[in-house]
Scaffold this motif. Structure first.
Motif, PDB file in Angstrom:
ATOM      1  N   LEU A  65       0.838  -1.195   0.000  1.00  0.00           N
ATOM      2  CA  LEU A  65       0.000   0.000   0.000  1.00  0.00           C
ATOM      3  C   LEU A  65       0.874   1.246   0.000  1.00  0.00           C
ATOM      4  O   LEU A  65       1.826   1.351   0.778  1.00  0.00           O
ATOM      5  N   VAL A  66       0.535   2.173  -0.878  1.00  0.00           N
ATOM      6  CA  VAL A  66       1.100   3.525  -0.860  1.00  0.00           C
ATOM      7  C   VAL A  66      -0.074   4.475  -0.698  1.00  0.00           C
ATOM      8  O   VAL A  66      -1.068   4.380  -1.428  1.00  0.00           O
ATOM      9  N   LEU A  67       0.044   5.396   0.237  1.00  0.00           N
ATOM     10  CA  LEU A  67      -1.056   6.305   0.554  1.00  0.00           C
ATOM     11  C   LEU A  67      -0.545   7.741   0.541  1.00  0.00           C
ATOM     12  O   LEU A  67       0.553   8.022   1.019  1.00  0.00           O
ATOM     13  N   GLY A  68      -1.344   8.646  -0.019  1.00  0.00           N
ATOM     14  CA  GLY A  68      -0.936  10.045  -0.011  1.00  0.00           C
ATOM     15  C   GLY A  68      -1.986  10.943  -0.632  1.00  0.00           C
ATOM     16  O   GLY A  68      -2.983  10.477  -1.192  1.00  0.00           O
ATOM     17  N   LYS A  69      -1.733  12.247  -0.542  1.00  0.00           N
ATOM     18  CA  LYS A  69      -2.635  13.215  -1.179  1.00  0.00           C
ATOM     19  C   LYS A  69      -2.338  13.335  -2.670  1.00  0.00           C
ATOM     20  O   LYS A  69      -3.228  13.617  -3.462  1.00  0.00           O
ATOM     21  N   PHE A  70      -1.059  13.232  -3.018  1.00  0.00           N
ATOM     22  CA  PHE A  70      -0.641  13.397  -4.420  1.00  0.00           C
ATOM     23  C   PHE A  70      -1.212  14.713  -4.968  1.00  0.00           C
ATOM     24  O   PHE A  70      -1.859  14.743  -6.015  1.00  0.00           O
ATOM     25  N   HIS A  75       8.660   7.704  -7.416  1.00  0.00           N
ATOM     26  CA  HIS A  75       9.746   6.841  -6.945  1.00  0.00           C
ATOM     27  C   HIS A  75       9.236   5.898  -5.855  1.00  0.00           C
ATOM     28  O   HIS A  75       9.571   4.700  -5.837  1.00  0.00           O
ATOM     29  N   LEU A  76       8.418   6.421  -4.975  1.00  0.00           N
ATOM     30  CA  LEU A  76       7.844   5.606  -3.908  1.00  0.00           C
ATOM     31  C   LEU A  76       6.981   4.486  -4.490  1.00  0.00           C
ATOM     32  O   LEU A  76       7.091   3.315  -4.086  1.00  0.00           O
ATOM     33  N   VAL A  77       6.133   4.831  -5.451  1.00  0.00           N
ATOM     34  CA  VAL A  77       5.249   3.830  -6.062  1.00  0.00           C
ATOM     35  C   VAL A  77       6.058   2.793  -6.835  1.00  0.00           C
ATOM     36  O   VAL A  77       5.803   1.580  -6.728  1.00  0.00           O
ATOM     37  N   ARG A 131       8.672  -4.468  -5.268  1.00  0.00           N
ATOM     38  CA  ARG A 131       8.801  -5.355  -4.107  1.00  0.00           C
ATOM     39  C   ARG A 131       7.515  -6.096  -3.754  1.00  0.00           C
ATOM     40  O   ARG A 131       7.518  -6.918  -2.837  1.00  0.00           O
ATOM     41  N   CYS A 132       6.418  -5.784  -4.450  1.00  0.00           N
ATOM     42  CA  CYS A 132       5.124  -6.373  -4.090  1.00  0.00           C
ATOM     43  C   CYS A 132       4.496  -7.122  -5.265  1.00  0.00           C
ATOM     44  O   CYS A 132       4.646  -6.719  -6.420  1.00  0.00           O
ATOM     45  N   GLU A 133       3.778  -8.179  -4.935  1.00  0.00           N
ATOM     46  CA  GLU A 133       3.021  -8.895  -5.961  1.00  0.00           C
ATOM     47  C   GLU A 133       1.872  -8.030  -6.477  1.00  0.00           C
ATOM     48  O   GLU A 133       1.563  -8.037  -7.665  1.00  0.00           O
ATOM     49  N   ARG A 134       1.255  -7.297  -5.568  1.00  0.00           N
ATOM     50  CA  ARG A 134       0.153  -6.400  -5.919  1.00  0.00           C
ATOM     51  C   ARG A 134       0.338  -5.111  -5.131  1.00  0.00           C
ATOM     52  O   ARG A 134       0.793  -5.138  -3.982  1.00  0.00           O
ATOM     53  N   LEU A 135      -0.046  -4.010  -5.741  1.00  0.00           N
ATOM     54  CA  LEU A 135       0.093  -2.726  -5.052  1.00  0.00           C
ATOM     55  C   LEU A 135      -1.178  -1.910  -5.209  1.00  0.00           C
ATOM     56  O   LEU A 135      -1.696  -1.755  -6.320  1.00  0.00           O
ATOM     57  N   THR A 136      -1.654  -1.389  -4.090  1.00  0.00           N
ATOM     58  CA  THR A 136      -2.753  -0.430  -4.105  1.00  0.00           C
ATOM     59  C   THR A 136      -2.196   0.950  -3.779  1.00  0.00           C
ATOM     60  O   THR A 136      -1.430   1.109  -2.825  1.00  0.00           O
ATOM     61  N   VAL A 137      -2.572   1.920  -4.583  1.00  0.00           N
ATOM     62  CA  VAL A 137      -2.234   3.318  -4.313  1.00  0.00           C
ATOM     63  C   VAL A 137      -3.529   4.015  -3.916  1.00  0.00           C
ATOM     64  O   VAL A 137      -4.485   4.059  -4.700  1.00  0.00           O
ATOM     65  N   ALA A 168       2.455  -4.732   3.461  1.00  0.00           N
ATOM     66  CA  ALA A 168       3.521  -3.740   3.613  1.00  0.00           C
ATOM     67  C   ALA A 168       2.993  -2.361   3.246  1.00  0.00           C
ATOM     68  O   ALA A 168       2.270  -2.207   2.252  1.00  0.00           O
ATOM     69  N   VAL A 169       3.353  -1.378   4.057  1.00  0.00           N
ATOM     70  CA  VAL A 169       2.988   0.015   3.799  1.00  0.00           C
ATOM     71  C   VAL A 169       4.266   0.777   3.465  1.00  0.00           C
ATOM     72  O   VAL A 169       5.214   0.790   4.260  1.00  0.00           O
ATOM     73  N   PHE A 170       4.286   1.403   2.309  1.00  0.00           N
ATOM     74  CA  PHE A 170       5.456   2.144   1.839  1.00  0.00           C
ATOM     75  C   PHE A 170       5.203   3.637   2.014  1.00  0.00           C
ATOM     76  O   PHE A 170       4.216   4.175   1.497  1.00  0.00           O
ATOM     77  N   THR A 171       6.088   4.312   2.734  1.00  0.00           N
ATOM     78  CA  THR A 171       5.977   5.757   2.917  1.00  0.00           C
ATOM     79  C   THR A 171       7.371   6.374   2.940  1.00  0.00           C
ATOM     80  O   THR A 171       8.380   5.671   3.007  1.00  0.00           O
ATOM     81  N   SER A 172       7.382   7.701   2.902  1.00  0.00           N
ATOM     82  CA  SER A 172       8.616   8.463   3.126  1.00  0.00           C
ATOM     83  C   SER A 172       8.459   9.354   4.350  1.00  0.00           C
ATOM     84  O   SER A 172       9.247  10.274   4.549  1.00  0.00           O
ATOM     85  N   GLU A 173       7.421   9.086   5.134  1.00  0.00           N
ATOM     86  CA  GLU A 173       7.054   9.971   6.233  1.00  0.00           C
ATOM     87  C   GLU A 173       7.260   9.302   7.593  1.00  0.00           C
ATOM     88  O   GLU A 173       7.185   8.076   7.715  1.00  0.00           O
TER      89      GLU A 173
END
Length: 359
Positions: free
Chosen positions: A8-13, A22-24, A30-36, A98-103
């Protein structure tokens, strides 16, 4: 085999920039499936649907979903966290690995999802940009933006006028002027008048059957004009995706509505529908007075120039379009045009601030 199942990637974008991408891309690798998950508040200038569309175009391998989140951020209040998580879970129902962030809040966000926290470039060393910086100065962050975002933020300037009033000359002169500023402005684009190309094709087709045919023999039909307007809009959109923060257009779909009146004698609802979808910001009207009429083989409306100038002025005012009239010698016209464009750019983009955050 990839390390994580569902990421999962979460943000306002708001808006999405190179750091987000880059985050996405890191998460996708690294993931089989990704939700943004795109979260937008009602106070923000860019609609949620538009941001979701941008992210879907840029990251077609991810599942991009959106949610309205009008809850102010307070990372120190568990109740506020609970309220945000209710929004997040309503949009992302599948368990997250897994949750991917830069925060800094990434650890707590991942814990609440029961997932591993993956921190990516927290110091923004690879892409020194933020949504705040982009909102404050889109032009200064232009190189960090992808094509659909650039297209949405580009300030579009239309040069229009009656036949043989210097619209093409002015649009090209403005393009050259801003390219000379260098930097991102060196990529300033010019959109030619598709109606002229269309006219040349009609004359060529007629001459293929009747070699002696002239422009006076070419007949236009009402159905021609929505086609011209639509293609003009497409060319404009293509150029806006790949240029600088300003784009110069030699006519637009709105101008095509006036050309329909000139040739057909009536309004064209179909052409007007195309014009209504336009995203232009400034119209520069070239005055016919003081400009000699030049017959280049595709012109025959010298006597109609006063009517067309007046009609453009009337409809520009009626539709509330921001307009500057260019008159006098070319040098004066160019100076007036540059002043009008600079004033538009100086006003900025007026992107509202997100809801307040307490971190």
């Amino acid at each position: 085999m990839k390390r994580h199942g569902h990421g999962l990637v979460l943000g306002k974008f708001y808006p999405p920039h190179a750091g987000h991408h880059h985050l996405v891309e890191t998460a996708l690798a690294r993931c089989e499936r990704l939700t943004v998950l795109v979260c937008a508040s009602s106070v923000e200038s860019v609609p949620l649907e538009e941001r979701v569309a941008w992210m879907r175009e840029i990251h077609p391998d991810a599942l991009v979903v959106g949610a309205v989140d009008d809850i102010p951020v307070d990372l120190h209040d568990p109740d506020v966290w609970d309220a945000h998580m209710a929004v997040f879970r309503s949009a992302v129902r599948e368990p997250v690995d897994a949750v991917f962030t830069s925060e800094p809040y990434g650890e707590e966000l991942a814990r609440r999802f029961g997932a591993e926290s993956v921190c990516v470039d927290p110091g923004r060393t690879r892409f020194p940009v933020s949504g705040t910086a982009v909102r404050a100065d889109p032009a200064g962050c232009w190189d960090f933006l992808k094509a659909p975002v650039r297209a949405a933020l580009t300030r579009r300037v239309v040069v229009l006028g009656a036949e043989s009033t210097g619209t093409t000359t002015m649009a090209l002169a403005l393009t050259d002027h801003y390219r000379r500023r260098g930097g991102v402005w060196a990529r300033t684009r010019y959109v030619p008048e598709y109606g002229r190309e269309y006219s040349e094709l009609k004359l060529a087709e007629l001459r293929a059957e009747h070699p002696g045919a002239t422009w006076a023999d070419v007949a236009f039909h009402s159905s021609d004009f929505p086609v011209i307007a639509q293609r003009q809009a497409e060319l404009e959109e293509e150029a806006a995706r790949d240029g600088s923060p300003v784009l110069f257009c030699d006519t637009d779909a709105f101008a095509t509505t006036i050309w329909h009146e000139r040739y057909m004698g009536t309004a064209s609802p179909a052409t007007g529908e195309v014009a209504a979808l336009g995203r232009q910001h400034l119209w520069l009207l070239t005055d016919h007075r003081g400009v000699d009429f030049e017959d280049d083989g595709l012109r025959d409306g010298e006597h109609l120039r006063p009517w067309m100038t007046a009609r453009f002025l009337t409809q520009l005012a009626h539709t509330g379009r921001r307009t500057a009239v260019l008159s006098g010698p070319h040098e004066e016209r160019l100076a007036a045009a540059v002043a009008a464009v600079d004033a538009l750019l100086a006003e900025g983009w007026h992107l509202t601030d997100p809801l307040p955050e307490r971190r």
